[in-house]
Scaffold this motif. Structure first.
Motif, short mmCIF file in Angstrom:
data_model
loop_
_atom_site.label_atom_id
_atom_site.label_comp_id
_atom_site.label_asym_id
_atom_site.label_seq_id
_atom_site.Cartn_x
_atom_site.Cartn_y
_atom_site.Cartn_z
N SER A 19 1.07 -1.09 -0.06
CA SER A 19 -0.28 0.09 0.13
C SER A 19 1.04 1.12 -0.35
N THR A 21 2.68 4.41 -1.53
CA THR A 21 2.79 4.85 -2.19
C THR A 21 3.30 5.10 -2.86
N ARG A 23 4.95 2.19 -4.58
CA ARG A 23 4.49 1.59 -6.21
C ARG A 23 3.16 2.07 -6.19
N GLN A 24 2.49 3.08 -5.76
CA GLN A 24 1.04 3.39 -6.82
C GLN A 24 1.77 4.32 -7.89
N LEU A 254 -2.93 11.15 -2.26
CA LEU A 254 -2.67 9.79 -2.34
C LEU A 254 -3.08 9.36 -0.78
N ASP A 266 -9.25 -0.73 1.28
CA ASP A 266 -8.09 -0.30 1.02
C ASP A 266 -7.31 -1.05 2.87
#
Length: 287
Positions: A19, A21, A23-24, A254, A266
Motif C-alpha cells: 500500500s 505510495t 508503488r502506486q 493519495l 484499502d
C-alpha cells in the motif's frame, strides 16, 4: 487494517508495503523524471540564459505557491483523517451500544427463546452494517445521475432494526417487560440507527469534486514547471529533485484519498469485519 510497531523506524524506512505510495506513483515518477531530465538537458546545453534573464525569477513563483499548496494539503489531510477517526468513533459507539443493550436484556429477559433471539440479532446488525457500508451502491445514494432500484436495494440495517423493535414491542405486549424498560430499550435501539446514519453520511458524501480536482491539477502543474526554474542552478540534479517533490506532494493526496472513505477495502481502512466479530463474541458471553 495494517498491524505494525510504531517504534520500529528501520522497518518503516526500508520496507515497501504493497500500500506504499511509491508503488502506486512509480510509473508517473519515472515519466516525470525523464521529462525533468530532458528539460534540464536542453536548458543546460542549449539555452544558456544570462543571470539577469527572467527565467531566473521562476523559483520566486514556486516559493510563493509552495506555501499555498502546503496549506491546501494540510487541510486536505486533516479533513480526511477526521472522517477516518469519526468512523472509528462511530463503530466504537456501536460496540458500546451492543454491549449496553445485551447487558440490559440479560437482566430483564427470563425466557431462553427471547434471549437466544437477541443473542443472534444484535451482533447480526453489526455484520449487516459492515456489508452495507462495503456495498458500492451505498456510496451512490446521493448521486443525481444514479437511479437505484428500491426493490433490489432494500436498506438491510433498517429491516433488521425493524425486526428487533417488533420483538421488543411483542415482549411489552406479552407483559415480559414494563413500560419503563421499553423506553430504556428503545433508546438503546435508536442509537443503532443513529450510528448507521452517521456512517452513511461519511460513506456517501465525498470531498467536493471541485476541491479534489483543483488540488490534483495544482500538484501536477506545480511539478511540471519546477524544471524551468531550477535546471540552471541544479543542472542534471533537477530530475531527482523534481521527482522527490512530486512524490511528497502526490503521496499526501493519495493518503488523503485512501483514508477519507474508512469503510472501503484499502489496507488502512477500518477493520469493521473484525469489530463485528468481536461484538458477536462479547454478546455470547453476556446473554
Amino acid at each position: 487494517m495494517i498491524s505494525y510497531n510504531t517504534k520500529d523506524w528501520f522497518t518503516f524506512i526500508f520496507h515497501f508495503h504493497k500500500s506504499d505510495t511509491v508503488r502506486q506513483l512509480f510509473p508517473i515518477m519515472v515519466a516525470i523524471g525523464i521529462y525533468a531530465a530532458a528539460l534540464g538537458y536542453l536548458e543546460v546545453e542549449y539555452f544558456k540564459f544570462e543571470k539577469n534573464h527572467y527565467i531566473h525569477n521562476i523559483p520566486i513563483m514556486h516559493g510563493m505557491l509552495g506555501f499555498v499548496i502546503s496549506l491546501l494539503l494540510v487541510f486536505r489531510t486533516n479533513t480526511a483523517y477526521d472522517r477516518w477517526w469519526e468512523g472509528r468513533k462511530l463503530w466504537g459507539g456501536l460496540v458500546n451500544s451492543s454491549r449496553n443493550l445485551a447487558i440490559k436484556l440479560s437482566a430483564i429477559l427470563k425466557d431462553e427463546n427471547d434471549r437466544s433471539f437477541f443473542r443472534k440479532y444484535i451482533p447480526l446488525y453489526a455484520d449487516i452494517l459492515h456489508k452495507h457500508l462495503k456495498d458500492a451502491d451505498t456510496s451512490k445514494q446521493l448521486f443525481e445521475d444514479v437511479d437505484l432500484e428500491i426493490d433490489h436495494h432494500k436498506h438491510k440495517p433498517n429491516q433488521l432494526m425493524k425486526i428487533m423493535f417488533h420483538k421488543i414491542n411483542d415482549l411489552y405486549d406479552a407483559k415480559k417487560i414494563t413500560g419503563d424498560q421499553l423506553i430504556i430499550l428503545n433508546n438503546e435501539l435508536q442509537s443503532f440507527t443513529d450510528i448507521c446514519g452517521a456512517c452513511e453520511r461519511i460513506k456517501n458524501t465525498p470531498i467536493p469534486y471541485s476541491y479534489s480536482a483543483f488540488i490534483k491539477k495544482f500538484i501536477f502543474f506545480y511539478t511540471m514547471t519546477l524544471p524551468f526554474g531550477y535546471s540552471i542552478s541544479l543542472g542534471y540534479l533537477v530530475a531527482p529533485v523534481v521527482v522527490f517533490i512530486f512524490y511528497v506532494l502526490a503521496s499526501l493526496e493519495l493518503i488523503a484519498e485512501e483514508i477519507e472513505d474508512p469503510f472501503g477495502d484499502d489496507e488502512n481502512d477500518l477493520p469493521t469485519k473484525k469489530i463485528s466479530e468481536n461484538i458477536k463474541k462479547h454478546l455470547e458471553e453476556i446473554i
